[in-house]
Design a protein around this motif. Structure first.
Motif, PDB file in Angstrom:
ATOM      1  N   GLY A  48      57.365  59.849  61.643  1.00  0.00           N
ATOM      2  CA  GLY A  48      56.515  60.235  62.766  1.00  0.00           C
ATOM      3  C   GLY A  48      57.075  59.786  64.097  1.00  0.00           C
ATOM      4  N   ALA A  49      57.603  58.572  64.166  1.00  0.00           N
ATOM      5  CA  ALA A  49      58.175  58.059  65.413  1.00  0.00           C
ATOM      6  C   ALA A  49      59.392  58.878  65.832  1.00  0.00           C
ATOM      7  CB  ALA A  49      58.564  56.589  65.240  1.00  0.00           C
ATOM      8  N   ILE A  50      60.214  59.254  64.857  1.00  0.00           N
ATOM      9  CA  ILE A  50      61.393  60.071  65.159  1.00  0.00           C
ATOM     10  C   ILE A  50      60.970  61.461  65.618  1.00  0.00           C
ATOM     11  CG2 ILE A  50      63.402  61.210  64.127  1.00  0.00           C
ATOM     12  CD1 ILE A  50      63.648  58.685  62.328  1.00  0.00           C
ATOM     13  N   CYS A  51      60.022  62.058  64.923  1.00  0.00           N
ATOM     14  CA  CYS A  51      59.544  63.394  65.289  1.00  0.00           C
ATOM     15  C   CYS A  51      58.960  63.398  66.703  1.00  0.00           C
ATOM     16  CB  CYS A  51      58.511  63.893  64.285  1.00  0.00           C
ATOM     17  SG  CYS A  51      59.206  64.302  62.671  1.00  0.00           S
ATOM     18  N   THR A  52      58.200  62.375  67.034  1.00  0.00           N
ATOM     19  CA  THR A  52      57.616  62.270  68.371  1.00  0.00           C
ATOM     20  C   THR A  52      58.703  62.115  69.423  1.00  0.00           C
ATOM     21  OG1 THR A  52      55.587  61.309  67.495  1.00  0.00           O
ATOM     22  CG2 THR A  52      56.049  60.933  69.827  1.00  0.00           C
ATOM     23  N   ALA A  53      59.670  61.249  69.146  1.00  0.00           N
ATOM     24  CA  ALA A  53      60.747  60.996  70.102  1.00  0.00           C
ATOM     25  C   ALA A  53      61.602  62.236  70.356  1.00  0.00           C
ATOM     26  CB  ALA A  53      61.626  59.856  69.604  1.00  0.00           C
ATOM     27  N   LEU A  54      61.818  63.027  69.304  1.00  0.00           N
ATOM     28  CA  LEU A  54      62.677  64.206  69.432  1.00  0.00           C
ATOM     29  C   LEU A  54      61.889  65.503  69.642  1.00  0.00           C
ATOM     30  CD1 LEU A  54      65.273  63.448  66.603  1.00  0.00           C
ATOM     31  CD2 LEU A  54      65.536  63.076  69.070  1.00  0.00           C
ATOM     32  N   ASN A  55      60.558  65.410  69.574  1.00  0.00           N
ATOM     33  CA  ASN A  55      59.695  66.572  69.713  1.00  0.00           C
ATOM     34  C   ASN A  55      60.030  67.643  68.664  1.00  0.00           C
ATOM     35  OD1 ASN A  55      57.539  67.983  70.847  1.00  0.00           O
ATOM     36  ND2 ASN A  55      58.884  69.095  72.250  1.00  0.00           N
ATOM     37  N   VAL A  56      60.053  67.190  67.410  1.00  0.00           N
ATOM     38  CA  VAL A  56      60.339  68.073  66.278  1.00  0.00           C
ATOM     39  C   VAL A  56      59.315  67.799  65.181  1.00  0.00           C
ATOM     40  CG1 VAL A  56      62.821  68.215  66.739  1.00  0.00           C
ATOM     41  CG2 VAL A  56      61.962  66.418  65.241  1.00  0.00           C
TER      42      VAL A  56
END
Length: 74
Positions: A48-56
């Motif tokens: 979730g943190a990665i998805c939020t950071a990359l907007n994916v």
């Protein structure tokens, strides 16, 4: 079944980002990044943190593959 983060590495290349850049932007630890780099399981909080950071979305950074596709034996 195993997890593969190849899609994530392609996104980083496309965005001219390094793993360290993603660590900082997403707030994940170096230990978690090492787990990702070795296609190990991580928590949904990390995804979730990665998805939020990359907007994916999660399916844009990871996929499940059969062990035969990875060439490994589990």
């Amino acid at each position: 079944m195993s997890v593969s983060y190849k899609k994530l590495w392609h996104i980083l290349i496309d965005r001219n980002m390094k793993k360290k850049d993603l660590e900082i932007k997403s707030g994940i630890s170096h230990y978690q990044m090492c787990k990702l780099a070795n296609d190990k399981d991580v928590t949904t909080d990390i995804i979730g943190a990665i998805c939020t950071a990359l907007n994916v979305t999660s399916d844009q950074i990871m996929e499940f593959v059969s062990n035969d596709d990875k060439g490994g034996v589990d």
